[in-house]
Design a protein around this motif. Structure first.
Motif, PDB file in Angstrom:
ATOM      1  N   ILE B 185      -8.875  10.856   4.182  1.00 39.56           N
ATOM      2  CA  ILE B 185      -9.328   9.982   3.132  1.00 39.56           C
ATOM      3  C   ILE B 185     -10.627   9.337   3.309  1.00 39.56           C
ATOM      4  O   ILE B 185     -11.549   9.348   2.378  1.00 39.56           O
ATOM      5  N   PRO B 186     -10.981   8.925   4.300  1.00 37.61           N
ATOM      6  CA  PRO B 186     -12.362   8.347   4.690  1.00 37.61           C
ATOM      7  C   PRO B 186     -13.386   9.384   4.600  1.00 37.61           C
ATOM      8  O   PRO B 186     -14.464   9.076   3.761  1.00 37.61           O
ATOM      9  N   GLY B 187     -13.333  10.738   4.788  1.00 38.68           N
ATOM     10  CA  GLY B 187     -14.099  11.730   4.357  1.00 38.68           C
ATOM     11  C   GLY B 187     -13.998  11.993   2.815  1.00 38.68           C
ATOM     12  O   GLY B 187     -15.184  12.026   2.400  1.00 38.68           O
ATOM     13  N   VAL B 188     -12.890  11.800   2.248  1.00 43.43           N
ATOM     14  CA  VAL B 188     -13.102  11.815   0.785  1.00 43.43           C
ATOM     15  C   VAL B 188     -13.922  10.784   0.142  1.00 43.43           C
ATOM     16  O   VAL B 188     -14.826  11.154  -0.715  1.00 43.43           O
ATOM     17  N   VAL B 189     -13.792   9.551   0.665  1.00 44.15           N
ATOM     18  CA  VAL B 189     -14.695   8.493  -0.038  1.00 44.15           C
ATOM     19  C   VAL B 189     -16.179   8.927   0.005  1.00 44.15           C
ATOM     20  O   VAL B 189     -16.660   8.780  -0.580  1.00 44.15           O
ATOM     21  N   ALA B 190     -16.701   9.436   1.519  1.00 42.73           N
ATOM     22  CA  ALA B 190     -17.849   9.825   1.540  1.00 42.73           C
ATOM     23  C   ALA B 190     -18.208  11.111   0.521  1.00 42.73           C
ATOM     24  O   ALA B 190     -19.332  10.991   0.031  1.00 42.73           O
ATOM     25  N   VAL B 191     -17.449  11.942   0.476  1.00 39.19           N
ATOM     26  CA  VAL B 191     -17.639  13.039  -0.508  1.00 39.19           C
ATOM     27  C   VAL B 191     -17.916  12.432  -1.830  1.00 39.19           C
ATOM     28  O   VAL B 191     -19.071  12.643  -2.551  1.00 39.19           O
ATOM     29  N   LEU B 271     -26.383   1.861   3.471  1.00 36.93           N
ATOM     30  CA  LEU B 271     -27.455   2.954   3.953  1.00 36.93           C
ATOM     31  C   LEU B 271     -27.290   4.286   3.136  1.00 36.93           C
ATOM     32  O   LEU B 271     -28.207   4.845   2.676  1.00 36.93           O
ATOM     33  N   PHE B 272     -25.782   4.593   3.280  1.00 37.02           N
ATOM     34  CA  PHE B 272     -25.616   5.876   2.577  1.00 37.02           C
ATOM     35  C   PHE B 272     -26.045   5.860   1.327  1.00 37.02           C
ATOM     36  O   PHE B 272     -26.343   7.159   0.818  1.00 37.02           O
ATOM     37  N   THR B 273     -25.872   4.972   0.320  1.00 36.38           N
ATOM     38  CA  THR B 273     -25.734   4.691  -1.012  1.00 36.38           C
ATOM     39  C   THR B 273     -27.338   4.960  -1.312  1.00 36.38           C
ATOM     40  O   THR B 273     -27.862   5.725  -2.056  1.00 36.38           O
ATOM     41  N   LEU B 274     -28.066   4.349  -0.256  1.00 32.20           N
ATOM     42  CA  LEU B 274     -29.621   4.599  -0.537  1.00 32.20           C
ATOM     43  C   LEU B 274     -30.168   5.945  -0.374  1.00 32.20           C
ATOM     44  O   LEU B 274     -30.803   6.220  -1.258  1.00 32.20           O
ATOM     45  N   VAL B 275     -29.554   6.716   0.545  1.00 31.05           N
ATOM     46  CA  VAL B 275     -29.847   8.194   0.837  1.00 31.05           C
ATOM     47  C   VAL B 275     -29.406   8.655  -0.358  1.00 31.05           C
ATOM     48  O   VAL B 275     -30.240   9.523  -0.643  1.00 31.05           O
ATOM     49  N   VAL B 276     -28.237   8.807  -0.865  1.00 31.07           N
ATOM     50  CA  VAL B 276     -27.873   9.437  -1.878  1.00 31.07           C
ATOM     51  C   VAL B 276     -28.669   9.184  -3.100  1.00 31.07           C
ATOM     52  O   VAL B 276     -28.950  10.045  -4.151  1.00 31.07           O
ATOM     53  N   MET B 277     -28.686   7.925  -3.468  1.00 32.39           N
ATOM     54  CA  MET B 277     -29.467   7.503  -4.531  1.00 32.39           C
ATOM     55  C   MET B 277     -30.986   8.241  -4.582  1.00 32.39           C
ATOM     56  O   MET B 277     -31.649   8.560  -5.507  1.00 32.39           O
ATOM     57  N   GLY B 278     -31.728   7.960  -3.347  1.00 29.87           N
ATOM     58  CA  GLY B 278     -32.928   8.444  -3.338  1.00 29.87           C
ATOM     59  C   GLY B 278     -32.952  10.067  -3.386  1.00 29.87           C
ATOM     60  O   GLY B 278     -33.982  10.655  -4.142  1.00 29.87           O
ATOM     61  N   VAL B 325     -27.750  22.488  11.540  1.00 28.84           N
ATOM     62  CA  VAL B 325     -28.014  22.536  10.459  1.00 28.84           C
ATOM     63  C   VAL B 325     -27.250  21.255  10.072  1.00 28.84           C
ATOM     64  O   VAL B 325     -27.769  20.225   9.140  1.00 28.84           O
ATOM     65  N   THR B 326     -25.933  20.833  10.569  1.00 27.68           N
ATOM     66  CA  THR B 326     -25.319  19.848   9.906  1.00 27.68           C
ATOM     67  C   THR B 326     -26.030  18.437  10.379  1.00 27.68           C
ATOM     68  O   THR B 326     -25.826  17.364   9.747  1.00 27.68           O
ATOM     69  N   LEU B 327     -27.102  18.496  11.182  1.00 27.71           N
ATOM     70  CA  LEU B 327     -27.754  17.482  11.676  1.00 27.71           C
ATOM     71  C   LEU B 327     -28.612  16.795  10.519  1.00 27.71           C
ATOM     72  O   LEU B 327     -28.901  15.666  10.583  1.00 27.71           O
ATOM     73  N   LEU B 328     -28.893  17.723   9.494  1.00 33.08           N
ATOM     74  CA  LEU B 328     -29.604  17.337   8.443  1.00 33.08           C
ATOM     75  C   LEU B 328     -28.818  16.848   7.357  1.00 33.08           C
ATOM     76  O   LEU B 328     -29.488  16.608   6.310  1.00 33.08           O
ATOM     77  N   VAL B 329     -27.394  16.810   7.226  1.00 32.90           N
ATOM     78  CA  VAL B 329     -26.704  16.355   6.395  1.00 32.90           C
ATOM     79  C   VAL B 329     -26.256  15.036   6.259  1.00 32.90           C
ATOM     80  O   VAL B 329     -25.579  14.833   7.243  1.00 32.90           O
ATOM     81  N   HIS B 330     -26.729  14.254   5.352  1.00 31.33           N
ATOM     82  CA  HIS B 330     -26.638  12.929   5.631  1.00 31.33           C
ATOM     83  C   HIS B 330     -25.247  12.339   5.571  1.00 31.33           C
ATOM     84  O   HIS B 330     -25.070  11.437   6.249  1.00 31.33           O
ATOM     85  N   ALA B 331     -24.465  13.218   5.012  1.00 35.16           N
ATOM     86  CA  ALA B 331     -22.846  12.960   4.630  1.00 35.16           C
ATOM     87  C   ALA B 331     -22.222  12.813   6.066  1.00 35.16           C
ATOM     88  O   ALA B 331     -20.929  12.179   6.530  1.00 35.16           O
ATOM     89  N   ARG B 332     -22.834  13.774   7.028  1.00 28.33           N
ATOM     90  CA  ARG B 332     -22.109  14.092   8.269  1.00 28.33           C
ATOM     91  C   ARG B 332     -22.072  12.628   9.082  1.00 28.33           C
ATOM     92  O   ARG B 332     -21.079  12.243   9.592  1.00 28.33           O
ATOM     93  N   TYR B 333     -23.200  11.817   9.083  1.00 28.03           N
ATOM     94  CA  TYR B 333     -23.082  10.632   9.868  1.00 28.03           C
ATOM     95  C   TYR B 333     -22.346   9.480   9.054  1.00 28.03           C
ATOM     96  O   TYR B 333     -21.568   8.784   9.880  1.00 28.03           O
ATOM     97  N   TYR B 334     -21.932   9.653   7.738  1.00 25.95           N
ATOM     98  CA  TYR B 334     -21.481   8.686   7.073  1.00 25.95           C
ATOM     99  C   TYR B 334     -19.830   8.649   7.303  1.00 25.95           C
ATOM    100  O   TYR B 334     -19.161   8.043   7.690  1.00 25.95           O
ATOM    101  N   VAL B 335     -19.236   9.950   7.229  1.00 28.74           N
ATOM    102  CA  VAL B 335     -18.226  10.533   7.484  1.00 28.74           C
ATOM    103  C   VAL B 335     -17.781  10.132   9.073  1.00 28.74           C
ATOM    104  O   VAL B 335     -16.627   9.525   9.054  1.00 28.74           O
ATOM    105  N   THR B 336     -18.681  10.421   9.864  1.00 30.74           N
ATOM    106  CA  THR B 336     -18.384   9.889  11.221  1.00 30.74           C
ATOM    107  C   THR B 336     -18.104   8.464  11.411  1.00 30.74           C
ATOM    108  O   THR B 336     -17.158   8.120  12.057  1.00 30.74           O
ATOM    109  N   ILE B 337     -18.877   7.632  10.683  1.00 26.63           N
ATOM    110  CA  ILE B 337     -18.817   6.273  10.745  1.00 26.63           C
ATOM    111  C   ILE B 337     -17.742   5.898  10.201  1.00 26.63           C
ATOM    112  O   ILE B 337     -16.765   5.035  10.599  1.00 26.63           O
ATOM    113  N   LEU B 338     -17.435   6.187   8.724  1.00 25.07           N
ATOM    114  CA  LEU B 338     -16.161   5.755   8.163  1.00 25.07           C
ATOM    115  C   LEU B 338     -14.921   6.049   8.993  1.00 25.07           C
ATOM    116  O   LEU B 338     -14.048   5.159   9.086  1.00 25.07           O
ATOM    117  N   ARG B 339     -14.621   7.076   9.531  1.00 21.76           N
ATOM    118  CA  ARG B 339     -13.498   7.343  10.287  1.00 21.76           C
ATOM    119  C   ARG B 339     -13.437   6.349  11.308  1.00 21.76           C
ATOM    120  O   ARG B 339     -12.192   6.043  11.867  1.00 21.76           O
TER     121      ARG B 339
END
Lengths: 305, 378
Positions: B185-191, B271-278, B325-339
């Protein structure tokens, strides 16, 4: 406002090649020319939204090419395509543009009431711009363009597709602006509108061919003009092609405008020619050239350089 | 930056979103739908594995063993079969994922020697699921074997053979019930937040180009920074609403334990919202049609977010180049954080590395986006 040596290419097409123009303060200056002559490109470069490949533009001393942002508060530009927000109401569009130009709220309220009244739009304040008629949209565009009292107003074919009543409102507002010293530069495809300008630039293929007052442009037209009024103007137009001493032919509704080298000598010849073709010419008389005649004479095939 | 102009842009954008059914439905309905679909649809738990039972003996003991399989909750007995060929057929037709064969002398062997064999066959088409099911089966059988051995020892007056046995006593932390939903679920939220945010902002500049309002807008004294900031403000409000909505659904509807601090959650979500909207805004500046921009934004966010963020596929199991490559994926950090925030109750300090990564990401995207928009037609 003046421009010197303006050039602009789009890929292989040279849209504007070497335009020079100078517009005096308080003048209504018209750009006239066929589609594709480069009117819109010139307007965009003057408005600072398109960079010329070469050339210089100055607006009240501001270098528009080098520093378009300093020029923008001084001017208002109304693009050919309706540029306002159709999903915003009349009042919301006015508020938006007034605020972008830092118009104080009391000034905005006073000016928008005044302009909306002049444009006949007072009753439509709460209507979405997308639900206005074509003429009302153009007038709203003008209202938004004028909400901040610009020094220079750039209008790209502002009255195309606008009904006659709206056009009259429109010009009423423009004349009022000229009194206040606003410089107006507009492009138009309507000849009667071109005639209202204080000066005209005739554009063809990205270059200015002639630039003068409407009266002097008419005087510069070579030859004399005869109006041939017949029941069948179309047939007359066809029959007159190749007549001796002919400089130009223009079909204008129920009549044909014939430009000839010598009106007194050619009028009887034309009458005889038409009679020989079985076309009863009701009347052949000299007329004052309209700007449309001048336009065709000066830009058409075989026109003087 | 002129605040009144900024406000004018934000106000205008708000009115437009409010009056645009497409934007509004992306903004409000998409999170709801995805939360339901992904929250219920995606589960890595293996439960109720369908089993075929080929009980050759049909004794009380053999029935007890079958009963234990079913009682564990991991399995259901869908068929009771009469011969070995039927087992094969059932596996072929896919009506069961595994079969348990209890030999005809099962209880006799057990009674005489204290040990007996049981055969299990599994359909390993889906290797992952099968491995887990085999684990469950071993667990069931081990428990049964221990009970049978104890009974046999009691019957024979000896002690159960306990010498030399090592018992594993597993304790699981952070997700004590081993419920994969708590992890998903926390991953779903990030997605969802990643997808919806970029979709919304991808329309904002493209809309102006498409509708012909850009030409007039750029002829005014408004600055590129005012356009960007003003346009993003209403989407930020929507993003905040969606975040709150998704996080509340996670905690109150799906009952995912929330052990971290609200501050950490708000900061990282911001922070994540900022990245996504950017990202969405950048796409919108580059692509001048709404459809094109929303497609590009979808591809840019959907694929990396769902495949490379660690949301479904664990990153440490990926080949090294993909991990890079995953180091460049912004969601990876947010998924980690949320969990971590949800399940471990991690603090900002614990999460310094991924938070810093998000900060850098946000700074870079905003910097690029602020320069991307030029007030020119060409």
């Amino acid at each position: 406002m003046w421009a010197r040596g303006l050039h602009r290419r789009f890929g292989a097409v040279a849209a504007v090649q070497g335009i020079d123009l100078a517009v005096r303060r308080g003048e209504i200056f018209g750009l006239v020319g066929p589609d594709g002559a480069g009117k819109t490109t010139i307007m965009r470069m003057l408005a600072g939204v398109l960079r010329p490949d070469a050339g210089e533009i100055r607006l009240e001393g501001v270098d528009v090419v080098a520093d378009p942002e300093r020029a923008k508060p001084l001017l208002s530009y109304m693009p050919q395509r309706f540029g306002l927000y159709e999903d915003l109401t009349v009042a919301e569009n006015i508020y938006f543009y007034a605020t972008l130009f830092a118009v104080p709220a009391p000034v905005r309220r006073a000016r928008s009431a005044e302009l909306l009244a002049a444009a006949g739009l007072l009753a439509f304040r709460r209507r979405l711009a997308g639900q206005l008629s074509g003429g009302m949209k153009q007038k709203l565009g003008l209202v938004c363009a004028l909400i901040h009292t610009p020094l220079v107003l750039l209008l790209d074919e502002p009255t195309t597709g606008v009904d006659p009543v709206s056009r009259r409102d429109f010009w009423g507002i423009l004349y009022g602006l000229r009194e206040r010293g606003v410089t107006i530069l507009l492009s138009t495809a309507y000849m009667d509108e071109a005639e209202r300008c204080s000066r005209l630039a005739l554009l063809h293929a990205g270059a200015i061919r002639h630039c003068d007052t409407p009266a002097r442009l008419k005087a510069a037209m070579p030859g004399a003009l005869l109006a041939v009024v017949t029941p069948d103007a179309r047939a007359a137009h066809a029959a007159l092609a190749g007549a001796p001493g002919l400089l130009g032919l223009l079909l204008m509704g129920d009549r044909v405008h014939v430009r000839v080298d010598d009106a007194a000598r050619r009028a009887p010849e034309l009458r005889a020619l038409l009679a020989g073709q079985g076309i009863g010419a009701a009347d052949i008389a000299p007329v004052e050239p309209a700007i449309e005649d001048v336009f065709v004479a000066l830009l058409g095939p075989g026109s003087p350089p | 930056m002129n605040l009144r102009r900024l406000f004018a842009i934000a106000f205008k954008e708000t009115l437009q979103v409010w009056r645009d059914p497409r934007s509004l439905s992306i903004a409000l309905l998409m999170p709801l739908m995805q939360m339901v679909l992904l929250g219920y649809g995606v589960s890595l738990d293996i439960r109720r594995v369908p089993l075929c039972i080929y009980d050759q003996e049909r004794s009380q003991t053999s029935r007890e063993l079958v009963e234990r399989f079913v009682a564990s909750g991991w399995f259901i007995a869908v068929h009771h079969l009469a011969d070995a060929r039927a087992v094969r057929d059932a596996m072929d037709r896919g009506t069961c994922a595994g079969a348990v064969t209890i030999p005809v002398d099962f209880s006799r062997e057990l009674a005489s020697t204290g040990a007996a064999g049981v055969q299990t066959v599994f359909d390993a088409t889906d290797a992952n699921t099968t491995a887990i099911a085999i684990g469950y089966a071993q667990g069931v059988i081990a428990l049964a074997a221990a009970d049978f051995a104890a009974r046999w020892a009691a019957a024979h007056g000896t002690r159960p053979p306990a010498a030399g046995r090592v018992d594993l006593q597993p304790r699981v932390w952070f997700n004590e019930t081993l419920d994969s939903r708590n992890f998903i679920i926390p991953g779903v939220v990030a997605v969802i937040l990643g997808l919806v945010g970029a979709q919304l902002t991808s329309l904002t500049v493209a809309r102006e180009w498409e509708r012909g309002t850009m030409e007039q807008l750029i002829s005014t004294p408004v600055t590129a920074l005012e356009v960007m900031t003003g346009k993003l403000i209403p989407y930020f409000a929507i993003g905040a609403f969606n975040s709150a909505f998704c996080l509340c659904v996670s905690v109150f509807w799906f009952q995912v334990p929330f052990r971290g601090g609200l501050g950490t959650l708000v900061l990282t979500t911001f922070l994540f919202t900022l990245v996504v909207m950017g990202i969405g805004y950048l796409v919108s500046v580059r692509i001048r049609s709404q459809l094109g921009a929303s497609q590009v934004a979808l591809i840019l966010t959907m694929l990396p977010t769902s495949l490379l963020s660690g949301y479904t596929f664990p990153i440490d199991q990926m080949p090294a180049p993909i991990q890079a490559v995953t180091l460049l994926v912004h969601a990876r950090y947010y998924v980690t954080i949320l969990r971590a925030v949800f399940l471990k109750g991690s603090t900002v300090l614990d999460l310094a590395v991924p938070i810093l990564a998000l900060v850098l990401y946000a700074a870079a995207i905003v910097w690029i986006a602020a320069r991307a928009f030029r007030k020119r037609l060409d």
